[in-house]
Design an enzyme around this catalytic site. Structure first.
Site, mmCIF file in Angstrom:
data_model
loop_
_atom_site.group_PDB
_atom_site.id
_atom_site.type_symbol
_atom_site.label_atom_id
_atom_site.label_comp_id
_atom_site.label_asym_id
_atom_site.label_seq_id
_atom_site.Cartn_x
_atom_site.Cartn_y
_atom_site.Cartn_z
ATOM 1 C CG ASP A 81 97.865 5.287 42.224
ATOM 2 O OD1 ASP A 81 97.513 6.368 41.717
ATOM 3 O OD2 ASP A 81 98.297 5.186 43.384
ATOM 4 N N GLY A 109 91.466 5.533 34.753
ATOM 5 C CA GLY A 109 91.228 6.580 33.764
ATOM 6 C C GLY A 109 91.244 6.037 32.356
ATOM 7 C CG ASN A 156 91.851 13.210 46.284
ATOM 8 O OD1 ASN A 156 90.954 13.530 45.513
ATOM 9 N ND2 ASN A 156 91.637 12.410 47.308
ATOM 10 C CG HIS A 211 91.396 9.120 37.029
ATOM 11 N ND1 HIS A 211 90.019 9.069 37.081
ATOM 12 C CD2 HIS A 211 91.820 8.695 38.245
ATOM 13 C CE1 HIS A 211 89.640 8.634 38.279
ATOM 14 N NE2 HIS A 211 90.719 8.410 38.995
ATOM 15 C CE LYS A 240 101.021 0.967 35.266
ATOM 16 N NZ LYS A 240 101.940 1.736 36.115
#
Length: 401
Positions: free
Chosen positions: A12, A16, A37, A40, A318
């Protein structure tokens, strides 16, 4: 030129988007491990895609996609994903799939769920997508590969034998697989002999895309709270089935830290602190929708991941999520059994690690002096250069430093 993009945390990290950004300079993006699982998320100016099995490639250029032998494929999921891709982009992907890839079948998902139930409080917290059981069947030599679909008589004989084994070993009935066969027919034109995959990789500029993160790798991750695949960079050669030299190792990490499922998390923030990070970052799983556990950046753990993966450069994502926070905590060491250590020799130590923090000034945005001080602080600790940052959810919001 061969490069790899991979996560340096528990997944996470925004791989992607980062893979899509870098893919503009490559001919093909290659998925070499994992299964559905993965989640992305790639957001463009005018639409958003969530890749579970399709590699993350820039759709506005003629970049191709390869799914290699190290991936375990949920065929129905892949068909849905391709159709979604077509509806959003107006075209089908230039996709090649190795016939040596193994297939996730309904009984794998049943076993995945059953194992989690039996483990109770010691459950890993898997996505229940059947990834681990599919890899286990591969090792047990009872798995189904795409090449098995070509001879229907042999295929049904294998399914018959698997049915007996699953009934006797796990008391699980193998369901009808007609939907899987239908999906195979829809994908058949993309499936090629593995020799063709090798030629494509050898003859083109390749960007390898990992799934999850180094800390979820089956060997060097926080075992047993890991995925079933080699998602570290060391999985590339097994995942493509031949020796391949990779020049650039691009590790992706978030400005803070998250984890889905169970397992040790020394810097996990609880109460209002953790909830604020979760809300700011919209930290809910792209695959399961589960709320992610959130906490502060853990530099000893990041340094460990860099060491075992061979990361040569870093991308931080982020940082914008922390905009406006007055103070930012960063873990710089642990207290373990009364001793202060600034590195981990074994991930087993994390179970008893107490974080030691330094507190830095927060920032308004990525142009702030304090933001650049945060980057410099990280670089000084891990001894690697941060070459790119992302300042928003879109591919276009990645900045080269």
């Amino acid at each position: 030129m061969k490069s790899v993009i991979f996560g340096l945390q528990w997944g996470d990290e925004g791989k992607g988007k980062v893979t899509t950004y870098f893919s503009k300079d490559y001919d093909y993006v290659v998925r070499y491990s994992g299964g559905s699982n993965a989640g992305h998320t790639v957001e463009y100016t005018d639409f958003k895609l969530i890749h579970h099995l399709l590699p993350s490639f820039y759709v506005k250029k003629n970049v191709g996609a390869i799914i290699s032998n190290g991936v375990v494929l949920d065929l129905e999921q892949l068909v849905e994903e391709i159709e979604e891709f077509k509806s959003k982009t107006g075209t089908y992907p230039k996709l090649y799939i190795s016939e040596l890839a193994h297939v996730v079948l309904p009984h794998h998902k049943k076993l995945d769920e059953k194992l989690e139930q039996i483990k109770g409080k010691n459950a890993v917290g898997t996505t229940k997508r059947g990834i681990g059981p599919a890899y286990a069947d591969k090792v047990h030599r009872i798995g189904i590969r795409l090449s098995d679909f070509k001879n229907k008589d042999k295929f049904y004989e294998k399914i018959k034998n698997i049915s007996k084994l699953y009934k006797n070993l796990y008391n699980i009935e193998v369901e009808s697989i007609e939907n899987v066969l239908t999906s195979y027919e829809k994908l058949k034109s993309h499936i090629v002999p593995h020799g063709e995959i090798i030629n494509l990789i050898n003859q083109n500029k390749i960007l390898f895309e990992s799934t999850q993160g180094v800390l979820l790798d089956i060997d060097v991750g926080t075992y047993p709270y890991v995925t079933g695949a080699n998602c570290n960079t060391t999985g590339i050669q097994n995942g493509v089935g031949f020796p391949v030299k990779t020049e650039n190792y691009i590790g992706v990490f978030k400005a803070y830290l998250t984890r889905v499922g169970n397992g040790p998390f020394p810097t996990e923030a609880f109460g209002k602190e953790g909830e604020e990070i979760r809300k700011r970052g919209h930290e809910f799983g792209a695959t399961t929708g589960r709320p992610r556990r959130c906490g502060w950046l853990d530099l000893p753990l990041l340094k460990y991941a860099i060491t075992v993966s061979g990361a040569t450069e870093l991308v931080m994502t982020k940082g914008d999520i922390l905009n406006g926070m007055e103070k930012i905590k960063v873990c710089v060491a642990y207290k373990i059994d009364g001793n202060i250590v600034d590195r981990i020799s074994s991930v087993d130590d994390l179970e008893k690690a107490e974080p030691i923090y330094e507190t830095l000034d927060g920032w308004e945005n990525h142009t702030s002096k304090e933001f650049n001080e945060y980057l410099s602080f990280i670089e000084s600790y891990v001894k690697r250069k941060i070459t790119h940052i992302s300042v928003g959810p879109k591919v276009e919001e990645i900045i080269k430093l």
